[in-house]
Design a protein around this motif. Structure first.
Motif, PDB file in Angstrom:
ATOM      1  N   SER A  50       0.802  -1.232  -0.021  1.00 48.19           N
ATOM      2  CA  SER A  50       0.134  -0.096  -0.014  1.00 48.19           C
ATOM      3  C   SER A  50       0.942   1.265  -0.086  1.00 48.19           C
ATOM      4  O   SER A  50       0.788   2.302  -0.718  1.00 48.19           O
ATOM      5  CB  SER A  50      -0.831   0.133   1.202  1.00 48.19           C
ATOM      6  N   LEU A  51       1.908   1.243   0.832  1.00 49.29           N
ATOM      7  CA  LEU A  51       2.931   2.327   0.775  1.00 49.29           C
ATOM      8  C   LEU A  51       3.536   2.537  -0.505  1.00 49.29           C
ATOM      9  O   LEU A  51       3.788   3.881  -0.885  1.00 49.29           O
ATOM     10  CB  LEU A  51       3.826   2.190   1.764  1.00 49.29           C
ATOM     11  N   ALA A  52       4.013   1.776  -0.933  1.00 51.07           N
ATOM     12  CA  ALA A  52       4.642   1.764  -2.586  1.00 51.07           C
ATOM     13  C   ALA A  52       3.735   2.181  -3.302  1.00 51.07           C
ATOM     14  O   ALA A  52       3.955   3.104  -4.300  1.00 51.07           O
ATOM     15  CB  ALA A  52       5.016   0.339  -3.113  1.00 51.07           C
ATOM     16  N   LEU A  53       2.228   1.689  -3.494  1.00 56.53           N
ATOM     17  CA  LEU A  53       1.347   2.268  -4.341  1.00 56.53           C
ATOM     18  C   LEU A  53       0.971   3.691  -4.099  1.00 56.53           C
ATOM     19  O   LEU A  53       0.676   4.521  -5.039  1.00 56.53           O
ATOM     20  CB  LEU A  53      -0.069   1.395  -4.269  1.00 56.53           C
ATOM     21  N   GLN A  54       1.046   4.020  -2.901  1.00 53.44           N
ATOM     22  CA  GLN A  54       0.802   5.429  -2.458  1.00 53.44           C
ATOM     23  C   GLN A  54       1.784   6.388  -3.003  1.00 53.44           C
ATOM     24  O   GLN A  54       1.585   7.493  -3.509  1.00 53.44           O
ATOM     25  CB  GLN A  54       0.572   5.779  -1.078  1.00 53.44           C
ATOM     26  N   ILE A  55       2.981   5.863  -2.914  1.00 56.69           N
ATOM     27  CA  ILE A  55       4.295   6.913  -3.492  1.00 56.69           C
ATOM     28  C   ILE A  55       4.074   6.968  -4.995  1.00 56.69           C
ATOM     29  O   ILE A  55       4.333   7.973  -5.645  1.00 56.69           O
ATOM     30  CB  ILE A  55       5.581   6.081  -3.308  1.00 56.69           C
ATOM     31  N   VAL A  56       3.703   5.791  -5.763  1.00 59.13           N
ATOM     32  CA  VAL A  56       3.331   5.821  -7.044  1.00 59.13           C
ATOM     33  C   VAL A  56       1.971   6.943  -7.377  1.00 59.13           C
ATOM     34  O   VAL A  56       2.395   7.642  -8.200  1.00 59.13           O
ATOM     35  CB  VAL A  56       2.933   4.354  -7.877  1.00 59.13           C
ATOM     36  N   ALA A  57       1.088   6.651  -6.720  1.00 58.16           N
ATOM     37  CA  ALA A  57       0.098   7.684  -7.012  1.00 58.16           C
ATOM     38  C   ALA A  57       0.399   8.938  -6.616  1.00 58.16           C
ATOM     39  O   ALA A  57      -0.002   9.926  -7.309  1.00 58.16           O
ATOM     40  CB  ALA A  57      -1.141   7.129  -5.943  1.00 58.16           C
ATOM     41  N   GLY A  58       1.273   9.281  -5.537  1.00 60.91           N
ATOM     42  CA  GLY A  58       1.631  10.844  -5.130  1.00 60.91           C
ATOM     43  C   GLY A  58       2.507  11.080  -6.537  1.00 60.91           C
ATOM     44  O   GLY A  58       2.270  12.577  -6.764  1.00 60.91           O
ATOM     45  N   VAL A  59       3.327  10.547  -6.992  1.00 59.64           N
ATOM     46  CA  VAL A  59       4.211  11.091  -8.175  1.00 59.64           C
ATOM     47  C   VAL A  59       3.153  11.316  -9.334  1.00 59.64           C
ATOM     48  O   VAL A  59       3.481  12.372  -9.966  1.00 59.64           O
ATOM     49  CB  VAL A  59       5.482   9.746  -8.584  1.00 59.64           C
ATOM     50  N   LEU A  60       2.333  10.397  -9.497  1.00 61.25           N
ATOM     51  CA  LEU A  60       1.392  10.893 -10.740  1.00 61.25           C
ATOM     52  C   LEU A  60       0.395  12.019 -10.681  1.00 61.25           C
ATOM     53  O   LEU A  60       0.210  12.842 -11.314  1.00 61.25           O
ATOM     54  CB  LEU A  60       0.529   9.356 -11.096  1.00 61.25           C
ATOM     55  N   ILE A  61       0.137  12.159  -9.099  1.00 62.54           N
ATOM     56  CA  ILE A  61      -0.740  13.499  -8.857  1.00 62.54           C
ATOM     57  C   ILE A  61       0.284  14.722  -9.065  1.00 62.54           C
ATOM     58  O   ILE A  61      -0.293  15.643  -9.725  1.00 62.54           O
ATOM     59  CB  ILE A  61      -1.213  13.207  -7.195  1.00 62.54           C
ATOM     60  N   ILE A  62       1.387  14.457  -8.621  1.00 62.17           N
ATOM     61  CA  ILE A  62       2.417  15.689  -8.822  1.00 62.17           C
ATOM     62  C   ILE A  62       2.678  15.989 -10.363  1.00 62.17           C
ATOM     63  O   ILE A  62       2.354  17.320 -10.810  1.00 62.17           O
ATOM     64  CB  ILE A  62       3.714  15.322  -8.163  1.00 62.17           C
ATOM     65  N   ILE A  63       2.953  14.924 -11.321  1.00 62.46           N
ATOM     66  CA  ILE A  63       3.000  14.915 -12.607  1.00 62.46           C
ATOM     67  C   ILE A  63       1.684  15.753 -12.962  1.00 62.46           C
ATOM     68  O   ILE A  63       1.982  16.662 -13.933  1.00 62.46           O
ATOM     69  CB  ILE A  63       3.211  13.676 -13.103  1.00 62.46           C
ATOM     70  N   ILE A  64       0.527  15.270 -12.881  1.00 64.29           N
ATOM     71  CA  ILE A  64      -0.748  15.626 -13.214  1.00 64.29           C
ATOM     72  C   ILE A  64      -0.981  17.157 -12.977  1.00 64.29           C
ATOM     73  O   ILE A  64      -1.284  18.163 -13.733  1.00 64.29           O
ATOM     74  CB  ILE A  64      -1.816  14.787 -12.828  1.00 64.29           C
TER      75      ILE A  64
END
Length: 129
Positions: A64-78
């Motif tokens: 879950s923490l790894a997925l949250q990091i991925v989602a966070g990076v995607l959110i920053i890019i967006i």
């Protein structure tokens, strides 16, 4: 045409500003869940390997923490891209779909974490199955 009870015409909606605010709100919720998962992980580690679902819960929290990091990076890019530029719209749609999938997987993973983590707390601690 939309009706506004206090008069006036339809305001222009800046889609880029709207999307940026929405993305920022998602990011804040992601940070809150990230901190909650770290706290949960700390609690599980403190309980030790004697905890019935120790390995499973630690693995799920780590995932879950790894997925949250991925989602966070995607959110920053967006958030950093301009939605009003037509050249960005297709890529932003794709990134948004990937972020949505990551958040859905985080949601499902955290359901399993919660179910496995209920063994020694609250009502379930007093019930004997």
């Amino acid at each position: 045409m939309l009706y506004y009870p206090y008069g006036g015409s339809t305001p222009n909606l800046n889609m880029n500003l709207y999307a940026t605010k929405k993305t920022a709100a998602e990011g804040m919720l992601d940070i809150a869940l990230f901190l909650a998962n770290i706290t949960h992980m700390k609690t599980v580690i403190e309980q030790g390997a004697g905890y019935r679902y120790y390995a499973a819960v630690l693995t799920l929290i780590s995932f879950s923490l790894a997925l949250q990091i991925v989602a966070g990076v995607l959110i920053i890019i967006i958030a950093r891209r301009d939605l009003n530029e037509e050249a960005n719209q297709k890529q932003l749609d794709s990134l948004n779909n990937k972020a949505t999938l990551a958040i859905f997987l985080i949601f499902i993973t955290n359901i399993f974490i919660s179910v496995l983590g209920m063994e020694r707390t609250g009502l379930f601690a007093r019930m004997h199955f």
